[in-house]
Design a protein around this motif. Structure first.
Motif, PDB file in Angstrom:
ATOM      1  N   GLU A 105       0.803  -1.229   0.000  1.00  0.00           N
ATOM      2  CA  GLU A 105       0.000   0.000   0.000  1.00  0.00           C
ATOM      3  C   GLU A 105       0.835   1.278   0.000  1.00  0.00           C
ATOM      4  N   THR A 106       1.993   1.212   0.607  1.00  0.00           N
ATOM      5  CA  THR A 106       2.730   2.458   0.859  1.00  0.00           C
ATOM      6  C   THR A 106       4.063   2.584   0.122  1.00  0.00           C
ATOM      7  N   GLY A 107       4.578   1.470  -0.393  1.00  0.00           N
ATOM      8  CA  GLY A 107       5.872   1.541  -1.053  1.00  0.00           C
ATOM      9  C   GLY A 107       7.036   1.441  -0.080  1.00  0.00           C
ATOM     10  N   TYR A 108       6.728   1.434   1.193  1.00  0.00           N
ATOM     11  CA  TYR A 108       7.773   1.202   2.189  1.00  0.00           C
ATOM     12  C   TYR A 108       8.181  -0.274   2.126  1.00  0.00           C
ATOM     13  N   SER A 109       9.426  -0.558   2.499  1.00  0.00           N
ATOM     14  CA  SER A 109       9.751  -1.951   2.799  1.00  0.00           C
ATOM     15  C   SER A 109       9.595  -2.087   4.306  1.00  0.00           C
ATOM     16  N   ILE A 110       8.691  -2.929   4.723  1.00  0.00           N
ATOM     17  CA  ILE A 110       8.364  -2.996   6.154  1.00  0.00           C
ATOM     18  C   ILE A 110       9.135  -4.115   6.830  1.00  0.00           C
ATOM     19  N   GLU A 111       9.785  -3.760   7.896  1.00  0.00           N
ATOM     20  CA  GLU A 111      10.561  -4.741   8.644  1.00  0.00           C
ATOM     21  C   GLU A 111       9.707  -5.392   9.718  1.00  0.00           C
ATOM     22  N   ARG A 112       8.816  -4.614  10.285  1.00  0.00           N
ATOM     23  CA  ARG A 112       7.989  -5.089  11.390  1.00  0.00           C
ATOM     24  C   ARG A 112       7.009  -4.013  11.789  1.00  0.00           C
ATOM     25  N   HIS A 113       6.063  -4.366  12.646  1.00  0.00           N
ATOM     26  CA  HIS A 113       5.294  -3.320  13.310  1.00  0.00           C
ATOM     27  C   HIS A 113       5.289  -3.609  14.797  1.00  0.00           C
ATOM     28  N   ARG A 114       5.134  -2.560  15.561  1.00  0.00           N
ATOM     29  CA  ARG A 114       5.115  -2.673  17.015  1.00  0.00           C
ATOM     30  C   ARG A 114       3.768  -2.205  17.524  1.00  0.00           C
ATOM     31  N   VAL A 115       3.202  -2.970  18.449  1.00  0.00           N
ATOM     32  CA  VAL A 115       1.898  -2.616  19.002  1.00  0.00           C
ATOM     33  C   VAL A 115       1.971  -2.597  20.520  1.00  0.00           C
TER      34      VAL A 115
ATOM     35  N   PHE B  80       7.043   4.570  10.278  1.00  0.00           N
ATOM     36  CA  PHE B  80       8.282   5.242  10.655  1.00  0.00           C
ATOM     37  C   PHE B  80       9.414   4.735   9.785  1.00  0.00           C
ATOM     38  N   CYS B  81      10.118   5.646   9.129  1.00  0.00           N
ATOM     39  CA  CYS B  81      11.236   5.225   8.283  1.00  0.00           C
ATOM     40  C   CYS B  81      12.502   5.120   9.109  1.00  0.00           C
ATOM     41  N   LEU B  82      13.072   3.933   9.125  1.00  0.00           N
ATOM     42  CA  LEU B  82      14.278   3.678   9.912  1.00  0.00           C
ATOM     43  C   LEU B  82      15.494   4.375   9.310  1.00  0.00           C
ATOM     44  N   GLY B  83      15.366   4.780   8.042  1.00  0.00           N
ATOM     45  CA  GLY B  83      16.490   5.442   7.397  1.00  0.00           C
ATOM     46  C   GLY B  83      16.568   6.915   7.736  1.00  0.00           C
ATOM     47  N   CYS B  84      15.478   7.626   7.516  1.00  0.00           N
ATOM     48  CA  CYS B  84      15.510   9.083   7.637  1.00  0.00           C
ATOM     49  C   CYS B  84      14.636   9.624   8.764  1.00  0.00           C
ATOM     50  N   ILE B 110      -8.451  -0.837  28.866  1.00  0.00           N
ATOM     51  CA  ILE B 110      -7.606  -0.345  27.771  1.00  0.00           C
ATOM     52  C   ILE B 110      -8.074   1.016  27.303  1.00  0.00           C
ATOM     53  N   GLU B 111      -7.138   1.921  27.259  1.00  0.00           N
ATOM     54  CA  GLU B 111      -7.450   3.272  26.810  1.00  0.00           C
ATOM     55  C   GLU B 111      -7.261   3.398  25.302  1.00  0.00           C
ATOM     56  N   ARG B 112      -6.273   2.684  24.798  1.00  0.00           N
ATOM     57  CA  ARG B 112      -5.938   2.770  23.383  1.00  0.00           C
ATOM     58  C   ARG B 112      -4.827   1.793  23.076  1.00  0.00           C
ATOM     59  N   HIS B 113      -4.536   1.626  21.782  1.00  0.00           N
ATOM     60  CA  HIS B 113      -3.288   0.954  21.434  1.00  0.00           C
ATOM     61  C   HIS B 113      -2.588   1.807  20.389  1.00  0.00           C
ATOM     62  N   ARG B 114      -1.294   1.658  20.353  1.00  0.00           N
ATOM     63  CA  ARG B 114      -0.474   2.416  19.413  1.00  0.00           C
ATOM     64  C   ARG B 114       0.231   1.435  18.492  1.00  0.00           C
ATOM     65  N   VAL B 115       0.236   1.756  17.215  1.00  0.00           N
ATOM     66  CA  VAL B 115       0.882   0.877  16.238  1.00  0.00           C
ATOM     67  C   VAL B 115       1.848   1.686  15.384  1.00  0.00           C
ATOM     68  N   VAL B 116       3.065   1.193  15.302  1.00  0.00           N
ATOM     69  CA  VAL B 116       4.064   1.828  14.448  1.00  0.00           C
ATOM     70  C   VAL B 116       4.678   0.779  13.524  1.00  0.00           C
ATOM     71  N   PHE B 117       4.549   0.999  12.232  1.00  0.00           N
ATOM     72  CA  PHE B 117       5.221   0.156  11.248  1.00  0.00           C
ATOM     73  C   PHE B 117       6.611   0.709  11.015  1.00  0.00           C
ATOM     74  N   GLU B 118       7.610  -0.157  11.063  1.00  0.00           N
ATOM     75  CA  GLU B 118       8.975   0.298  10.854  1.00  0.00           C
ATOM     76  C   GLU B 118       9.548  -0.299   9.581  1.00  0.00           C
ATOM     77  N   GLY B 119      10.185   0.535   8.785  1.00  0.00           N
ATOM     78  CA  GLY B 119      10.785   0.047   7.557  1.00  0.00           C
ATOM     79  C   GLY B 119      11.524   1.161   6.863  1.00  0.00           C
ATOM     80  N   LEU B 120      11.688   1.019   5.562  1.00  0.00           N
ATOM     81  CA  LEU B 120      12.376   2.059   4.801  1.00  0.00           C
ATOM     82  C   LEU B 120      11.416   2.694   3.815  1.00  0.00           C
ATOM     83  N   CYS B 121      11.409   4.001   3.795  1.00  0.00           N
ATOM     84  CA  CYS B 121      10.565   4.714   2.848  1.00  0.00           C
ATOM     85  C   CYS B 121      11.141   4.529   1.446  1.00  0.00           C
TER      86      CYS B 121
END
Lengths: 127, 127
Positions: A105-115, B80-84, B110-121
């Motif tokens: 969907e985004t063109g990113y290469s995704i390594e993982r996600h954290r929740v 989140f881009c791990l590169g930049c 539970i108040e909420r959850h947070r999700v961050v995808f990590e990779g390279l843009c």
DNA sequence: ATGGGTGCAAAGTGTTTGCAAGTAT
DNA sequence: ATACTTGCAAACACTTTGCACCCAT
């Protein structure tokens, strides 16, 4: 290429994390290591945590307050108590497909996600 | 009870966040505010970010490197881009049911959850 | 003897706080 | 008058780094 720890200090750091299931912070690990051998410095603990994470023998959990460490090898989600800072593993599977979907969907290469789920643990709700 | 900002400084901080869609850090916001009025101090910016978040007028995004801020009001996931270090909103819905499920399963409120995808843009992949 | 690892103290980041002065209601 | 806000500098929490020494191969 997972090598075993090559120094006593490294081994003690690894052992300290293994010995806990509560996702200790670097400083808690330092204190545990110190309890076993009081000649080990804080920087050595921090350095070895970084080395062990790089080697893939430990995992770093990114939390609102600070980084925590765990031995469990598979990716999974976490629960964080906003009251007392306790951390536990969430009873949910880590869906690998989600990373692929997001990559497409985004063109990113995704390594993982954290929740991280944030809320109050049963104890803290009573207060 | 969303009150409008009551000082010039507060307004400038809010404006600076609104003016960006790239999830600026506190320090980037400070620099933007400084560009408009160079008599505003770093602590005022940090303090007002905290106030505005507490008022619910801004949201804090917790990322591996530092906290970022955004104006968008609905809960959502981030990339989140791990590169930049670039951050963007993820094209996924926030499933409220997941919070309820987790609450039932774990006894947490539970108040909420947070999700961050990590990779390279896309840009960082080319390098 | 070479490369990695250690302890120490100092430095680095990102953020908060004590305080005296200033501002708005 | 009262409560809130500011700017400044100092303090803070957490983590990394420079350096000289040490250890194992």
């Amino acid at each position: 290429m997972k090598q075993p720890p090559s120094t006593l200090q490294r081994q003690l750091v690894l052992d300290a994390v293994k010995a806990r299931s509560d996702h200790p912070s670097a400083d808690q690990i330092y204190l545990d290591v110190r309890a076993v051998n009081d000649r080990i410095s804080r920087s050595t603990v921090y350095r070895n945590l970084n080395v062990l994470v790089r080697m893939g023998m430990l995992h770093r959990v990114k939390l609102p307050d600070s980084d925590r460490y765990e031995y469990r090898p598979d990716k999974h989600y976490h629960l964080f108590c906003l009251g007392c800072g306790a951390v536990s593993d969430a009873p949910l599977d880590y869906p690998d497909e989600l990373d692929e979907e997001m990559a497409i969907e985004t063109g990113y290469s995704i390594e993982r996600h954290r929740v991280v789920f944030e809320g109050l643990c049963p104890d803290c709700q009573k207060r």
